[in-house]
Write an enzyme that holds these catalytic residues in place. Structure first.
Site, short mmCIF file in Angstrom:
data_model
loop_
_atom_site.label_atom_id
_atom_site.label_comp_id
_atom_site.label_asym_id
_atom_site.label_seq_id
_atom_site.Cartn_x
_atom_site.Cartn_y
_atom_site.Cartn_z
N CYS A 85 75.12 68.77 9.85
CA CYS A 85 75.23 70.21 9.61
C CYS A 85 74.23 71.00 10.46
CB CYS A 85 75.08 70.49 8.12
SG CYS A 85 75.65 72.12 7.64
N HIS A 194 78.66 66.33 4.97
CA HIS A 194 77.40 65.79 4.45
C HIS A 194 77.54 64.42 3.78
CE1 HIS A 194 74.73 69.36 4.90
NE2 HIS A 194 75.89 69.97 4.97
N GLU A 196 75.30 62.33 3.19
CA GLU A 196 74.12 62.01 2.36
C GLU A 196 74.30 62.45 0.91
OE1 GLU A 196 74.41 64.54 4.23
OE2 GLU A 196 73.02 66.17 3.78
#
Lengths: 222, 87
Positions: A85, A194, A196
Site C-alpha cells: 500500500c 494488505h 499482513e
C-alpha cells in the site's frame, strides 16, 4: 530469517506487518526511517499507512527518508523488499518499480475483502503460492489506481511481472486490474492490498495473506 | 523577496479523477460552457536572489521531488513582482 519492518511518521501497519512476519516463522526487526541502518536484516517490508500525511504525493516524502538510501542500494543488489500500500507508493516514488499510483478513479476510499490472483509465484515474496492461486485479503486505499505508459504495461505483462491481479471487481481503476508488480530481478514487490491483515483466524479475514511472509524462508531452504 | 513558481500538472494522457469531479460539479452549480478541468499543484518558492545557480537547483528539486515525472509535468518560472498584487 530476519525481516525488517520500517516505521515512518504516519505509518499504520508496521505492528501488523511485524506480527505477520513472526506468524510466518521469521524474526521481525523494527527499523526506523531516520536511521541509516538496516541492522543486518535479510529482507525489508515497507508497511502501509499515511506517511507524512500523504502530503505532496503518497510516499514522495518518505522516499527521501535517511533509511531509504540503504533500502534502495540494497534492493538494487538483490535485497528482498516488499512494499504494501503506502509502501508500494514509496517503491514507485523511488523508481524501484515502474509506473505510479493515482487517486482511485471513483474518488472514494475503499475498504473491502478483495479477491486476487497470484500470477507470478517466482518472486522472493510469492514462492509459497501456487501459480494462479486465488486468494482473498483486505484492501484499503484512497490512492491505489495503478497507471503506467502503454510500453511499460506491455513490458510488465510480457515479462510476467504482474504479481497479483484484482478478480471480480477492479476496486480503483488500475490498468489491466493490476494489484501488484515486481522488478526485473523479482526481489522487489509492490502490492496495494494488505496480506499482513490476513494471517490469523482471530481477526477474521482468513489466512490467505500468509504466503507473503513464508515465501522467503521457503526459498532459502529450497 | 523574489519568488519562483513551480506548476505541476498531471500529464495529459493520465486520467485526472479530481479534475473530472470538479467538472462534474459545474453544471449542478449553474456554470455551463466548461468542457475540461485538470487539477494540479502550484508551489511558490522564495529565494534571496534570482541566479542561474538558484534556478538550476529549483529545476532539479522540481524534477526529483515536487513532481513525479512518471505521471506529472512541471513548469518553473520566475514570478514578476508586478504580478504579486493578487485580486
Amino acid at each position: 530469517m530476519k525481516i525488517g519492518v520500517i516505521t515512518f511518521p504516519g505509518t499504520l501497519d508496521d505492528v501488523d506487518a511485524q506480527r505477520a512476519v513472526r506468524v510466518g516463522g521469521n524474526e521481525a526487526v523494527a527499523l526506523w526511517h531516520g536511521d541509516h541502518d538496516l541492522q543486518g536484516v535479510d529482507a525489508v517490508i515497507l508497511p502501509g499507512g499515511f506517511s507524512y500525511g500523504d502530503y505532496l504525493r503518497c510516499g514522495a516524502i518518505s522516499r527521501f527518508a535517511p533509511i531509504m538510501t540503504e533500502v534502495i542500494e540494497g534492493a538494487q543488489k538483490g535485497l528482498p523488499v516488499l512494499g504494501i500500500c503506502n509502501g508500494f507508493q514509496m517503491l514507485v516514488e523511488s523508481h524501484l518499480l515502474p509506473g505510479g499510483l493515482l487517486r482511485n478513479d471513483h474518488l472514494k476510499f475503499i475498504c473491502r475483502d478483495q479477491k486476487l490472483r497470484i500470477e507470478n509465484n517466482s518472486t522472493a515474496w510469492t514462492s509459497a503460492f501456487t501459480q494462479n492461486q486465488e486468494i482473498v485479503v483486505p484492501l484499503k486505499n484512497g490512492e491505489g489506481q495503478y497507471v503506467a505508459d502503454a510500453d511499460t504495461i506491455k513490458r510488465l505483462e510480457d515479462e510476467g511481472r504482474v504479481v497479483a491481479r484484482y478478480l471480480d471487481v477492479n476496486p480503483n481503476g488500475s490498468v489491466n486490474d493490476i494489484a501488484g508488480i515486481t522488478n526485473e530481478a523479482g526481489n522487489v514487490v509492490g502490492l496495494m492490498p494488505h496480506p499482513e491483515h490476513a494471517v490469523e483466524t482471530l481477526t477474521g479475514s482468513g489466512l490467505d495473506g500468509l504466503g507473503f511472509f513464508t515465501s522467503l524462508a521457503e526459498k532459502a531452504f529450497a | 523577496m523574489p519568488r519562483v513558481v513551480v506548476d505541476v500538472m498531471p500529464k495529459p494522457e493520465i486520467l485526472d479523477p479530481q479534475g473530472k469531479a470538479v467538472l462534474g460539479a459545474l453544471p449542478r452549480l449553474g456554470f455551463t460552457g466548461v468542457t475540461e478541468v485538470r487539477q494540479g499543484k502550484r508551489f511558490e518558492l522564495e529565494i534571496p536572489e534570482i541566479t542561474d545557480d538558484a534556478l538550476a537547483q529549483i529545476e532539479k528539486l522540481a524534477e526529483t521531488f515536487l513532481a513525479n515525472t512518471v505521471i506529472e509535468n512541471y513548469v518553473v518560472r520566475v514570478e514578476e513582482p508586478a504580478q504579486e498584487k493578487a485580486k
